[in-house]
Design a protein around this motif. Structure first.
Motif, PDB file in Angstrom:
ATOM      1  N   ALA A 280      13.974   2.519  -2.870  1.00 27.38           N
ATOM      2  CA  ALA A 280      12.712   3.261  -2.716  1.00 27.38           C
ATOM      3  C   ALA A 280      11.723   2.447  -1.891  1.00 27.38           C
ATOM      4  O   ALA A 280      11.040   2.983  -0.998  1.00 27.38           O
ATOM      5  CB  ALA A 280      12.127   3.577  -4.106  1.00 27.38           C
ATOM      6  N   ALA A 281      11.628   1.156  -2.175  1.00 21.32           N
ATOM      7  CA  ALA A 281      10.682   0.294  -1.450  1.00 21.32           C
ATOM      8  C   ALA A 281      10.989   0.298   0.041  1.00 21.32           C
ATOM      9  O   ALA A 281      10.102   0.533   0.875  1.00 21.32           O
ATOM     10  CB  ALA A 281      10.750  -1.133  -2.004  1.00 21.32           C
ATOM     11  N   PHE A 282      12.273   0.105   0.395  1.00 19.48           N
ATOM     12  CA  PHE A 282      12.610   0.044   1.819  1.00 19.48           C
ATOM     13  C   PHE A 282      12.432   1.387   2.513  1.00 19.48           C
ATOM     14  O   PHE A 282      12.041   1.447   3.674  1.00 19.48           O
ATOM     15  CB  PHE A 282      14.005  -0.555   2.030  1.00 19.48           C
ATOM     16  N   GLN A 283      12.711   2.479   1.783  1.00 19.83           N
ATOM     17  CA  GLN A 283      12.475   3.800   2.384  1.00 19.83           C
ATOM     18  C   GLN A 283      11.005   3.941   2.778  1.00 19.83           C
ATOM     19  O   GLN A 283      10.677   4.353   3.898  1.00 19.83           O
ATOM     20  CB  GLN A 283      12.888   4.885   1.385  1.00 19.83           C
ATOM     21  N   LEU A 284      10.109   3.532   1.856  1.00 22.93           N
ATOM     22  CA  LEU A 284       8.673   3.660   2.118  1.00 22.93           C
ATOM     23  C   LEU A 284       8.195   2.655   3.175  1.00 22.93           C
ATOM     24  O   LEU A 284       7.369   3.003   4.037  1.00 22.93           O
ATOM     25  CB  LEU A 284       7.893   3.479   0.813  1.00 22.93           C
ATOM     26  N   PHE A 285       8.705   1.423   3.119  1.00 24.22           N
ATOM     27  CA  PHE A 285       8.309   0.418   4.124  1.00 24.22           C
ATOM     28  C   PHE A 285       8.632   0.923   5.528  1.00 24.22           C
ATOM     29  O   PHE A 285       7.847   0.751   6.466  1.00 24.22           O
ATOM     30  CB  PHE A 285       9.039  -0.914   3.896  1.00 24.22           C
ATOM     31  N   LEU A 286       9.807   1.566   5.662  1.00 29.18           N
ATOM     32  CA  LEU A 286      10.227   2.032   6.988  1.00 29.18           C
ATOM     33  C   LEU A 286       9.437   3.266   7.408  1.00 29.18           C
ATOM     34  O   LEU A 286       9.099   3.436   8.576  1.00 29.18           O
ATOM     35  CB  LEU A 286      11.730   2.341   6.996  1.00 29.18           C
ATOM     36  N   GLU A 287       9.117   4.145   6.419  1.00 30.88           N
ATOM     37  CA  GLU A 287       8.386   5.382   6.738  1.00 30.88           C
ATOM     38  C   GLU A 287       6.919   5.131   7.067  1.00 30.88           C
ATOM     39  O   GLU A 287       6.392   5.622   8.043  1.00 30.88           O
ATOM     40  CB  GLU A 287       8.466   6.353   5.552  1.00 30.88           C
ATOM     41  N   ARG A 288       6.230   4.334   6.194  1.00 32.71           N
ATOM     42  CA  ARG A 288       4.778   4.186   6.342  1.00 32.71           C
ATOM     43  C   ARG A 288       4.338   2.787   6.731  1.00 32.71           C
ATOM     44  O   ARG A 288       3.153   2.569   6.988  1.00 32.71           O
ATOM     45  CB  ARG A 288       4.047   4.472   5.016  1.00 32.71           C
TER      46      ARG A 288
ATOM     47  N   ASP B  29       2.666   1.326  -6.715  1.00 33.38           N
ATOM     48  CA  ASP B  29       2.626   2.662  -7.322  1.00 33.38           C
ATOM     49  C   ASP B  29       3.475   3.657  -6.530  1.00 33.38           C
ATOM     50  O   ASP B  29       4.197   4.468  -7.118  1.00 33.38           O
ATOM     51  CB  ASP B  29       1.176   3.162  -7.407  1.00 33.38           C
ATOM     52  N   ASP B  30       3.368   3.594  -5.205  1.00 30.18           N
ATOM     53  CA  ASP B  30       4.194   4.483  -4.366  1.00 30.18           C
ATOM     54  C   ASP B  30       5.677   4.261  -4.652  1.00 30.18           C
ATOM     55  O   ASP B  30       6.459   5.208  -4.745  1.00 30.18           O
ATOM     56  CB  ASP B  30       3.944   4.197  -2.872  1.00 30.18           C
ATOM     57  N   ILE B  31       6.048   2.981  -4.765  1.00 26.39           N
ATOM     58  CA  ILE B  31       7.469   2.640  -4.946  1.00 26.39           C
ATOM     59  C   ILE B  31       7.985   3.167  -6.293  1.00 26.39           C
ATOM     60  O   ILE B  31       9.039   3.807  -6.350  1.00 26.39           O
ATOM     61  CB  ILE B  31       7.680   1.108  -4.848  1.00 26.39           C
ATOM     62  N   VAL B  32       7.206   2.923  -7.368  1.00 21.32           N
ATOM     63  CA  VAL B  32       7.694   3.352  -8.695  1.00 21.32           C
ATOM     64  C   VAL B  32       7.698   4.878  -8.809  1.00 21.32           C
ATOM     65  O   VAL B  32       8.559   5.451  -9.479  1.00 21.32           O
ATOM     66  CB  VAL B  32       6.886   2.707  -9.861  1.00 21.32           C
TER      67      VAL B  32
ATOM     68  N   ALA C 142      10.852   5.977  -7.069  1.00 22.27           N
ATOM     69  CA  ALA C 142      12.044   5.588  -7.846  1.00 22.27           C
ATOM     70  C   ALA C 142      12.081   6.293  -9.202  1.00 22.27           C
ATOM     71  O   ALA C 142      13.111   6.266  -9.875  1.00 22.27           O
ATOM     72  CB  ALA C 142      12.073   4.073  -8.034  1.00 22.27           C
ATOM     73  N   GLY C 143      10.958   6.913  -9.611  1.00 21.98           N
ATOM     74  CA  GLY C 143      10.924   7.633 -10.885  1.00 21.98           C
ATOM     75  C   GLY C 143      10.912   6.715 -12.098  1.00 21.98           C
ATOM     76  O   GLY C 143      11.487   7.041 -13.138  1.00 21.98           O
ATOM     77  N   VAL C 144      10.280   5.541 -11.967  1.00 19.03           N
ATOM     78  CA  VAL C 144      10.169   4.615 -13.110  1.00 19.03           C
ATOM     79  C   VAL C 144       8.712   4.175 -13.256  1.00 19.03           C
ATOM     80  O   VAL C 144       7.865   4.503 -12.424  1.00 19.03           O
ATOM     81  CB  VAL C 144      11.073   3.369 -12.931  1.00 19.03           C
ATOM     82  N   GLY C 145       8.423   3.435 -14.309  1.00 17.68           N
ATOM     83  CA  GLY C 145       7.058   2.965 -14.540  1.00 17.68           C
ATOM     84  C   GLY C 145       6.763   1.643 -13.852  1.00 17.68           C
ATOM     85  O   GLY C 145       7.691   0.938 -13.423  1.00 17.68           O
ATOM     86  N   ARG C 146       5.472   1.316 -13.734  1.00 20.12           N
ATOM     87  CA  ARG C 146       5.045   0.069 -13.088  1.00 20.12           C
ATOM     88  C   ARG C 146       5.660  -1.154 -13.768  1.00 20.12           C
ATOM     89  O   ARG C 146       6.026  -2.124 -13.102  1.00 20.12           O
ATOM     90  CB  ARG C 146       3.518  -0.063 -13.161  1.00 20.12           C
ATOM     91  N   ARG C 147       5.741  -1.095 -15.115  1.00 17.68           N
ATOM     92  CA  ARG C 147       6.239  -2.267 -15.841  1.00 17.68           C
ATOM     93  C   ARG C 147       7.685  -2.574 -15.483  1.00 17.68           C
ATOM     94  O   ARG C 147       8.096  -3.727 -15.464  1.00 17.68           O
ATOM     95  CB  ARG C 147       6.097  -2.068 -17.352  1.00 17.68           C
TER      96      ARG C 147
ATOM     97  N   PHE D 151      10.517  -7.725 -10.254  1.00 12.43           N
ATOM     98  CA  PHE D 151       9.902  -8.369  -9.092  1.00 12.43           C
ATOM     99  C   PHE D 151       8.473  -8.800  -9.426  1.00 12.43           C
ATOM    100  O   PHE D 151       7.638  -7.962  -9.776  1.00 12.43           O
ATOM    101  CB  PHE D 151       9.870  -7.402  -7.902  1.00 12.43           C
ATOM    102  N   PRO D 152       8.175 -10.101  -9.308  1.00 12.40           N
ATOM    103  CA  PRO D 152       6.819 -10.575  -9.602  1.00 12.40           C
ATOM    104  C   PRO D 152       5.758  -9.944  -8.694  1.00 12.40           C
ATOM    105  O   PRO D 152       4.602  -9.819  -9.083  1.00 12.40           O
ATOM    106  CB  PRO D 152       6.910 -12.088  -9.359  1.00 12.40           C
ATOM    107  N   SER D 153       6.143  -9.565  -7.465  1.00 18.79           N
ATOM    108  CA  SER D 153       5.155  -9.012  -6.523  1.00 18.79           C
ATOM    109  C   SER D 153       5.853  -8.094  -5.532  1.00 18.79           C
ATOM    110  O   SER D 153       7.092  -8.035  -5.483  1.00 18.79           O
ATOM    111  CB  SER D 153       4.473 -10.142  -5.752  1.00 18.79           C
ATOM    112  N   LYS D 154       5.054  -7.383  -4.720  1.00 24.50           N
ATOM    113  CA  LYS D 154       5.625  -6.503  -3.704  1.00 24.50           C
ATOM    114  C   LYS D 154       6.458  -7.287  -2.699  1.00 24.50           C
ATOM    115  O   LYS D 154       7.491  -6.807  -2.218  1.00 24.50           O
ATOM    116  CB  LYS D 154       4.498  -5.740  -2.985  1.00 24.50           C
TER     117      LYS D 154
END
Lengths: 235, 235
Positions: free
Chosen positions: B20-28, B36-39, B42-47, B53-56
């Protein structure tokens, strides 16, 4: 090659900001000190701070830009007859000279970077800029070698590692001893690895013209004599 | 030595977050994407994100911790009879294998790190951890050498530079060709610099016994013949 000009051309306000910043970093810690604290102690406005330093991190490493300029100019002044590896070792010496000019400040900063993760990362990017500068020079000098780029990258990394080895040892000792002698010894390890020629400017010993004959043990003597004769005949 | 286990033990949720992260990094773009966009995608919570991952920034380099573990274990399994330099070259190969396992992902990430300054800095700290791991091993192996620490630091830096030379070349080409063959060639340059012995286990070529005669050009021929004869006589 010297960096002495750094101090004479550097405006006094910049020096006051560095002094104020380090006073506060040592008193309260780096994280607990804000740019506002620094400018208040130095008696100047926020805009003056940002005129000299893009961020709080940059005030911790105030001399690297000047030092990179000095290094770039030193490398650009290289003659084609200069041994490229000896030249990058000379360039690394410029950096050590900058640290050696102010041992107290260098040791204080070293202790600060051990404590603050963000400063260690900043330092890695500074080291990378030095390595890239040395690598760019070597890539140009070795442009016609098949392995020129690889060799340039490896030698630049080796020079930086040798420099940092001597620097770290000196900083950990609290700035004791002669860091320039130590860096010369470390750099000599790198230089002698790839450049067998002596580093000194001493004239080479007088050598008489020499003939080398390599022959298989089974070769008959008459053929060996003919080989030696034909080698001598080339002279 | 392999890193194949990475994929099988890695939970599916972690993989979904990376995808999900890489899809968004490449798109935007990286900066425009929030955790928040990534979770959400991916359909999961922030926690859940921060459990992995400690950070983005860390989601951009999801495999380096595992790879560092693999490298550390590979070095710890070294025997005293192993050539230390060949061993660190083998350790560097583990990193290249990780990149080579997923060329598309590796190339996407490379392009991302070229665009985002913060990711380049993060990458420098990753590289530094590999270099430190190799250096720690070499320092132990060379603990009884007078120049052991210096040598260890320089060789570790050289191995990392050679590895990164091959890696960068492969990533810039868009992942074309065999990166493992390229890294072997680059590492062989480092290995042969300090370890003259052949890397392969292949038997050395049969060589006939050879006589080397070095003589001054002014030496009379009868003396040269006598020298050759006496060399042959030693056999």
């Amino acid at each position: 090659m010297g960096t002495a000009s750094t101090n004479s051309t550097k405006p006094a306000m910049r020096d006051s900001l560095i002094a104020a910043a380090f006073q506060l970093f040592l008193e309260r810690g780096y994280e607990q000190t804000t740019v506002d604290d620094i400018v208040t102690l130095a008696g100047v406005g926020r805009r003056s701070f940002f005129r000299y330093f893009p961020s709080k991190e940059d005030v911790v490493f105030p001399d690297h830009d000047q030092c990179l300029d000095d290094m770039t100019r030193f490398l650009a002044a290289s003659a084609d007859s200069d041994d490229p590896i000896a030249r990058v070792c000379g360039a690394a010496r410029i950096v050590m000279r900058m640290y050696a000019e102010n041992p107290t400040f260098s040791v204080q900063r070293y202790r600060l970077t051990r404590e603050v993760a963000g400063l260690r990362t900043y330092e890695l990017s500074v080291v990378w800029r030095y390595e890239k500068t040395l690598g760019d020079y070597l890539r140009t000098r070795w442009a016609d070698r098949r392995d020129g780029t690889l060799r340039a990258n490896v030698v630049a990394a080796a020079v930086v590692a040798a420099h940092n080895h001597a620097l770290r040892h000196w900083l950990r000792s609290g700035g004791e001893g002669d860091p320039l002698a130590a860096v010369d010894e470390a750099l000599e390890f790198v230089r002698s690895t790839w450049s067998p020629a002596p580093a000194s400017d001493a004239p080479a010993e007088e050598t008489e013209d020499v003939v080398v004959v390599i022959t298989k043990r089974s070769t008959p003597m008459w053929r060996v004599v003919r080989e030696v004769e034909s080698s001598l005949g080339e002279g």
